[in-house]
Motif scaffolding. Structure first.
Motif, PDB file in Angstrom:
ATOM      1  N   LEU A  63       0.876  -1.173   0.000  1.00 42.45           N
ATOM      2  CA  LEU A  63       0.000   0.000   0.000  1.00 42.45           C
ATOM      3  C   LEU A  63       0.912   1.221   0.000  1.00 42.45           C
ATOM      4  CD1 LEU A  63      -2.686  -0.906   2.736  1.00 42.45           C
ATOM      5  CD2 LEU A  63      -3.037  -0.821   0.258  1.00 42.45           C
ATOM      6  N   ASP A  64       0.463   2.311  -0.624  1.00 37.94           N
ATOM      7  CA  ASP A  64       1.272   3.530  -0.634  1.00 37.94           C
ATOM      8  C   ASP A  64       1.501   4.039   0.787  1.00 37.94           C
ATOM      9  OD1 ASP A  64       1.233   3.463  -3.388  1.00 37.94           O
ATOM     10  OD2 ASP A  64      -0.493   4.809  -3.544  1.00 37.94           O
ATOM     11  N   TYR A  65       2.520   4.868   0.910  1.00 40.63           N
ATOM     12  CA  TYR A  65       2.885   5.490   2.193  1.00 40.63           C
ATOM     13  C   TYR A  65       1.669   6.121   2.878  1.00 40.63           C
ATOM     14  CZ  TYR A  65       5.574   8.605   5.283  1.00 40.63           C
ATOM     15  OH  TYR A  65       6.101   9.266   6.353  1.00 40.63           O
ATOM     16  N   ASP A  66       0.855   6.836   2.102  1.00 38.50           N
ATOM     17  CA  ASP A  66      -0.270   7.555   2.710  1.00 38.50           C
ATOM     18  C   ASP A  66      -1.583   6.764   2.686  1.00 38.50           C
ATOM     19  OD1 ASP A  66      -0.493   7.679  -0.012  1.00 38.50           O
ATOM     20  OD2 ASP A  66      -1.059   9.792  -0.113  1.00 38.50           O
ATOM     21  N   THR A  67      -1.594   5.596   2.067  1.00 43.04           N
ATOM     22  CA  THR A  67      -2.828   4.794   2.026  1.00 43.04           C
ATOM     23  C   THR A  67      -3.020   4.066   3.354  1.00 43.04           C
ATOM     24  OG1 THR A  67      -2.629   4.477  -0.355  1.00 43.04           O
ATOM     25  CG2 THR A  67      -4.028   2.921   0.812  1.00 43.04           C
ATOM     26  N   GLU A  68      -4.297   4.000   3.768  1.00 41.09           N
ATOM     27  CA  GLU A  68      -4.617   3.315   5.018  1.00 41.09           C
ATOM     28  C   GLU A  68      -5.299   1.981   4.731  1.00 41.09           C
ATOM     29  OE1 GLU A  68      -7.214   5.828   7.285  1.00 41.09           O
ATOM     30  OE2 GLU A  68      -6.063   7.605   6.737  1.00 41.09           O
ATOM     31  N   ASN A 123       0.826  -0.312  -9.993  1.00 41.18           N
ATOM     32  CA  ASN A 123       1.372   0.690  -9.099  1.00 41.18           C
ATOM     33  C   ASN A 123       0.420   1.896  -8.986  1.00 41.18           C
ATOM     34  OD1 ASN A 123       3.339   1.725  -7.424  1.00 41.18           O
ATOM     35  ND2 ASN A 123       4.327   2.838  -9.084  1.00 41.18           N
ATOM     36  N   ARG A 124       0.075   2.281  -7.769  1.00 41.08           N
ATOM     37  CA  ARG A 124      -0.799   3.446  -7.499  1.00 41.08           C
ATOM     38  C   ARG A 124      -2.053   3.402  -8.377  1.00 41.08           C
ATOM     39  NH1 ARG A 124       0.802   8.097  -8.935  1.00 41.08           N
ATOM     40  NH2 ARG A 124      -0.255   9.215  -7.299  1.00 41.08           N
ATOM     41  N   GLN A 125      -2.615   2.220  -8.528  1.00 42.95           N
ATOM     42  CA  GLN A 125      -3.664   2.066  -9.536  1.00 42.95           C
ATOM     43  C   GLN A 125      -4.900   2.924  -9.290  1.00 42.95           C
ATOM     44  OE1 GLN A 125      -4.378  -1.805 -10.943  1.00 42.95           O
ATOM     45  NE2 GLN A 125      -6.384  -1.334 -11.802  1.00 42.95           N
ATOM     46  N   VAL A 126      -5.425   2.876  -8.063  1.00 43.50           N
ATOM     47  CA  VAL A 126      -6.679   3.595  -7.800  1.00 43.50           C
ATOM     48  C   VAL A 126      -6.460   5.098  -7.962  1.00 43.50           C
ATOM     49  CG1 VAL A 126      -8.424   4.103  -6.055  1.00 43.50           C
ATOM     50  CG2 VAL A 126      -7.571   1.768  -6.308  1.00 43.50           C
ATOM     51  N   LYS A 127      -5.354   5.581  -7.440  1.00 43.07           N
ATOM     52  CA  LYS A 127      -5.078   7.024  -7.551  1.00 43.07           C
ATOM     53  C   LYS A 127      -4.944   7.435  -9.006  1.00 43.07           C
ATOM     54  CE  LYS A 127      -2.654   7.378  -3.156  1.00 43.07           C
ATOM     55  NZ  LYS A 127      -1.314   7.328  -2.589  1.00 43.07           N
ATOM     56  N   ARG A 128      -4.246   6.632  -9.775  1.00 43.76           N
ATOM     57  CA  ARG A 128      -4.041   6.996 -11.182  1.00 43.76           C
ATOM     58  C   ARG A 128      -5.337   6.877 -11.991  1.00 43.76           C
ATOM     59  NH1 ARG A 128       0.465   4.399 -14.177  1.00 43.76           N
ATOM     60  NH2 ARG A 128       0.044   2.520 -12.969  1.00 43.76           N
TER      61      ARG A 128
END
Ligand code: URA
Length: 247
Positions: free
Chosen positions: A114-119, A198-203
């Motif tokens: 999970l990304d650094y800022d993802t919970e 990588n970072r799929q949802v954000k992208r």
């Protein structure tokens, strides 16, 4: 013999590749490669055939070093807070999710990232085979996220997210996307995907003009985060593991 965590006792005989994955150093598939490459010795002899069965009573070595099975396969669910990396160590000295796992004797590793800022929901385990199964694209394990996005996506934007957006010159696979809430300056979406780019949802959200402000994973495979508080972890029960594995 089955212990209370749903794992098999290590004195039981099992195929060499499974045994290696239970040592937490490789998935079963990777273990097969290691065997083929002649990196594995059993009781002093290099083994390159797949059929052999071993138990903890045998001396198994990888690249000349003995490998020892973890006593129990353990499976942990963590509610990862923002501000933690999902690697075991960080060259930049940031906090890692390992800092949150106290009191676990076995060496466990995060399953996927999970990304650094993802919970949200992160699984940790010492069962390399399970980790592989959960993350390999072939198995299409679903992951569900709650995303707070900027602006209110139109029906068209939502449909685009569902049918596929272009990332790295390749369309994303069909996703389940629901608009849960409209706010003053944004919206809350529930998004279920089975890829793990990588970072799929954000992208994906960025691609349709609605950058993500916060992201939380609430489900992974058949497993739900439930009411586990941020920063807290719990063992995943044998029943839950069975359900996720589908056996
Ligand atoms: N998608 C993202 O963009 N980030 C994550 O951490 C997980 C999925």
């Amino acid at each position: 013999m089955v212990d209370e965590m749903g794992g098999r006792h290590m004195f039981e005989k099992m195929r060499l590749q499974k045994y290696i994955s239970r040592c937490g150093i490789a998935s079963r598939r990777h273990a097969e490669e290691m065997i083929r490459e002649g990196r594995i010795r059993v009781n002093g002899k290099v083994v390159t055939e797949m059929g052999m069965t071993v138990s903890a009573l045998d001396l198994v070595e990888c690249d000349g070093k003995p490998i020892v099975p973890e006593e129990n396969p353990v499976y942990i669910m963590l509610n990862k807070p923002g501000g933690y990396v999902t690697t075991v160590s960080d060259p930049e000295g940031r906090k890692t999710v390992m800092d949150l796992i106290d009191g676990v004797r076995e060496r466990v590793y995060p399953v996927g990232r999970l990304d650094y800022d993802t919970e949200g929901l992160l699984i940790l385990t010492n069962d390399g085979d399970f980790a592989h199964r959960m993350t390999h694209p072939r198995h299409q394990v679903t992951k569900t996220y709650i995303a707070e996005v900027e602006g209110i996506p139109s029906q068209e934007a939502l449909q685009k997210l569902r049918t596929g957006v272009m990332l790295d010159e390749r369309l994303t696979s069909p996703a389940k996307v629901e608009l849960l809430e409209e706010k003053k300056n944004g919206a809350v979406l529930r998004i279920t995907i089975h890829e793990g780019r990588n970072r799929q949802v954000k992208r994906m959200c960025e691609a349709v003009g609605h950058p993500v402000q916060s992201l939380k994973r609430i489900a992974f495979g058949g497993l739900r985060l439930g009411d586990l508080k941020p920063g807290k972890w719990r063992y995943i029960s044998a029943q839950e593991v069975k359900r996720i594995k589908g056996d």
